[in-house]
Design a protein around this motif. Sequence first.
Motif, PDB file in Angstrom:
ATOM      1  N   THR A   6      28.207 -28.349  10.478  1.00 49.40           N
ATOM      2  CA  THR A   6      28.731 -27.439  11.485  1.00 49.40           C
ATOM      3  C   THR A   6      29.213 -26.153  10.823  1.00 49.40           C
ATOM      4  O   THR A   6      29.075 -25.072  11.388  1.00 49.40           O
ATOM      5  CB  THR A   6      29.878 -28.125  12.253  1.00 49.40           C
ATOM      6  OG1 THR A   6      29.359 -29.327  12.828  1.00 49.40           O
ATOM      7  CG2 THR A   6      30.397 -27.254  13.363  1.00 49.40           C
ATOM      8  N   LYS A   7      29.748 -26.260   9.616  1.00 45.27           N
ATOM      9  CA  LYS A   7      30.198 -25.058   8.902  1.00 45.27           C
ATOM     10  C   LYS A   7      29.026 -24.141   8.561  1.00 45.27           C
ATOM     11  O   LYS A   7      29.160 -22.920   8.616  1.00 45.27           O
ATOM     12  CB  LYS A   7      30.947 -25.444   7.625  1.00 45.27           C
ATOM     13  CG  LYS A   7      32.301 -26.032   7.885  1.00 45.27           C
ATOM     14  CD  LYS A   7      33.022 -26.336   6.594  1.00 45.27           C
ATOM     15  CE  LYS A   7      34.380 -26.937   6.869  1.00 45.27           C
ATOM     16  NZ  LYS A   7      35.102 -27.233   5.633  1.00 45.27           N
ATOM     17  N   THR A  19      34.226 -23.314  17.440  1.00 45.75           N
ATOM     18  CA  THR A  19      33.448 -22.602  18.445  1.00 45.75           C
ATOM     19  C   THR A  19      32.021 -23.131  18.489  1.00 45.75           C
ATOM     20  O   THR A  19      31.411 -23.192  19.559  1.00 45.75           O
ATOM     21  CB  THR A  19      33.462 -21.092  18.151  1.00 45.75           C
ATOM     22  OG1 THR A  19      34.816 -20.671  17.995  1.00 45.75           O
ATOM     23  CG2 THR A  19      32.822 -20.309  19.259  1.00 45.75           C
ATOM     24  N   VAL A  20      31.488 -23.524  17.333  1.00 44.66           N
ATOM     25  CA  VAL A  20      30.152 -24.129  17.302  1.00 44.66           C
ATOM     26  C   VAL A  20      30.151 -25.397  18.151  1.00 44.66           C
ATOM     27  O   VAL A  20      29.223 -25.656  18.913  1.00 44.66           O
ATOM     28  CB  VAL A  20      29.704 -24.441  15.855  1.00 44.66           C
ATOM     29  CG1 VAL A  20      28.392 -25.204  15.842  1.00 44.66           C
ATOM     30  CG2 VAL A  20      29.580 -23.166  15.053  1.00 44.66           C
ATOM     31  N   VAL A  29      23.165 -29.380  23.167  1.00 43.29           N
ATOM     32  CA  VAL A  29      22.370 -29.669  21.973  1.00 43.29           C
ATOM     33  C   VAL A  29      23.318 -30.311  20.969  1.00 43.29           C
ATOM     34  O   VAL A  29      24.075 -29.629  20.293  1.00 43.29           O
ATOM     35  CB  VAL A  29      21.754 -28.388  21.361  1.00 43.29           C
ATOM     36  CG1 VAL A  29      20.918 -28.733  20.152  1.00 43.29           C
ATOM     37  CG2 VAL A  29      20.941 -27.645  22.385  1.00 43.29           C
ATOM     38  N   LYS A  30      23.299 -31.628  20.880  1.00 40.06           N
ATOM     39  CA  LYS A  30      24.222 -32.344  19.999  1.00 40.06           C
ATOM     40  C   LYS A  30      23.641 -32.483  18.601  1.00 40.06           C
ATOM     41  O   LYS A  30      22.419 -32.463  18.425  1.00 40.06           O
ATOM     42  CB  LYS A  30      24.512 -33.725  20.573  1.00 40.06           C
ATOM     43  CG  LYS A  30      25.268 -33.672  21.868  1.00 40.06           C
ATOM     44  CD  LYS A  30      25.592 -35.060  22.349  1.00 40.06           C
ATOM     45  CE  LYS A  30      26.366 -34.992  23.652  1.00 40.06           C
ATOM     46  NZ  LYS A  30      26.691 -36.300  24.174  1.00 40.06           N
ATOM     47  N   PRO A  31      24.522 -32.664  17.598  1.00 41.28           N
ATOM     48  CA  PRO A  31      24.018 -32.943  16.247  1.00 41.28           C
ATOM     49  C   PRO A  31      23.245 -34.257  16.282  1.00 41.28           C
ATOM     50  O   PRO A  31      23.713 -35.242  16.832  1.00 41.28           O
ATOM     51  CB  PRO A  31      25.280 -33.076  15.403  1.00 41.28           C
ATOM     52  CG  PRO A  31      26.400 -32.616  16.239  1.00 41.28           C
ATOM     53  CD  PRO A  31      25.961 -32.611  17.652  1.00 41.28           C
ATOM     54  N   ASP A  32      22.069 -34.258  15.694  1.00 44.85           N
ATOM     55  CA  ASP A  32      21.227 -35.448  15.803  1.00 44.85           C
ATOM     56  C   ASP A  32      21.180 -36.285  14.539  1.00 44.85           C
ATOM     57  O   ASP A  32      20.523 -37.313  14.512  1.00 44.85           O
ATOM     58  CB  ASP A  32      19.819 -35.049  16.218  1.00 44.85           C
ATOM     59  CG  ASP A  32      19.180 -34.097  15.246  1.00 44.85           C
ATOM     60  OD1 ASP A  32      19.895 -33.543  14.401  1.00 44.85           O
ATOM     61  OD2 ASP A  32      17.958 -33.905  15.330  1.00 44.85           O
ATOM     62  N   ALA A  33      21.865 -35.883  13.499  1.00 43.71           N
ATOM     63  CA  ALA A  33      21.854 -36.659  12.256  1.00 43.71           C
ATOM     64  C   ALA A  33      23.161 -37.440  12.121  1.00 43.71           C
ATOM     65  O   ALA A  33      23.658 -37.640  11.025  1.00 43.71           O
ATOM     66  CB  ALA A  33      21.656 -35.733  11.063  1.00 43.71           C
ATOM     67  N   CYS A  39      29.491 -36.984  12.235  1.00 41.70           N
ATOM     68  CA  CYS A  39      28.981 -36.461  13.507  1.00 41.70           C
ATOM     69  C   CYS A  39      28.874 -34.938  13.497  1.00 41.70           C
ATOM     70  O   CYS A  39      28.767 -34.326  14.548  1.00 41.70           O
ATOM     71  CB  CYS A  39      29.861 -36.918  14.655  1.00 41.70           C
ATOM     72  SG  CYS A  39      31.538 -36.316  14.524  1.00 41.70           S
ATOM     73  N   HIS A  40      28.908 -34.328  12.337  1.00 41.36           N
ATOM     74  CA  HIS A  40      28.767 -32.880  12.251  1.00 41.36           C
ATOM     75  C   HIS A  40      27.526 -32.477  11.457  1.00 41.36           C
ATOM     76  O   HIS A  40      27.409 -31.356  10.999  1.00 41.36           O
ATOM     77  CB  HIS A  40      30.010 -32.278  11.598  1.00 41.36           C
ATOM     78  CG  HIS A  40      30.231 -32.763  10.195  1.00 41.36           C
ATOM     79  ND1 HIS A  40      30.771 -33.994   9.928  1.00 41.36           N
ATOM     80  CD2 HIS A  40      29.953 -32.193   9.005  1.00 41.36           C
ATOM     81  CE1 HIS A  40      30.827 -34.159   8.604  1.00 41.36           C
ATOM     82  NE2 HIS A  40      30.334 -33.090   8.032  1.00 41.36           N
ATOM     83  N   ARG A  41      26.574 -33.382  11.310  1.00 41.50           N
ATOM     84  CA  ARG A  41      25.350 -33.118  10.554  1.00 41.50           C
ATOM     85  C   ARG A  41      24.190 -32.823  11.499  1.00 41.50           C
ATOM     86  O   ARG A  41      24.020 -33.496  12.509  1.00 41.50           O
ATOM     87  CB  ARG A  41      24.984 -34.314   9.674  1.00 41.50           C
ATOM     88  CG  ARG A  41      26.091 -34.747   8.755  1.00 41.50           C
ATOM     89  CD  ARG A  41      25.992 -34.060   7.450  1.00 41.50           C
ATOM     90  NE  ARG A  41      27.063 -34.577   6.581  1.00 41.50           N
ATOM     91  CZ  ARG A  41      27.565 -33.901   5.614  1.00 41.50           C
ATOM     92  NH1 ARG A  41      27.129 -32.692   5.346  1.00 41.50           N
ATOM     93  NH2 ARG A  41      28.520 -34.401   4.884  1.00 41.50           N
TER      94      ARG A  41
END
Length: 92
Positions: A6-7, A19-20, A29-33, A39-41
């Motif tokens: 996310t960073k 904000t992201v 559009v969620k993180p999919d990894a 949960c931020h990949r």
Amino acid sequence: MPLLTTKDLARKMAVHPKTVKRWWRKLKVKPDACSAHHCHRWTPAAAARLLKRWRAYWEKRGQRAPEATTKFAGLVKRCREKQQLRLKLTFQ
């Protein structure tokens, strides 16, 4: 396969990481990894999808995305500075 955090996306979007998170919820559009506590990949494909939708959101409003966010950040900063100048400080 290199994963984005996310960073990393925050740097590309010129916004804060929180904000992201707001944007990915708004644009759905969620993180999919995600696995366990990560949960931020993001995979590159999901990151590209988020950035594409984010830019499209701003283009609908007639602005380019990075310009819109920096302009908004500047306006907020300017308003806060004006408020601070109006504060009446009393020292005794």
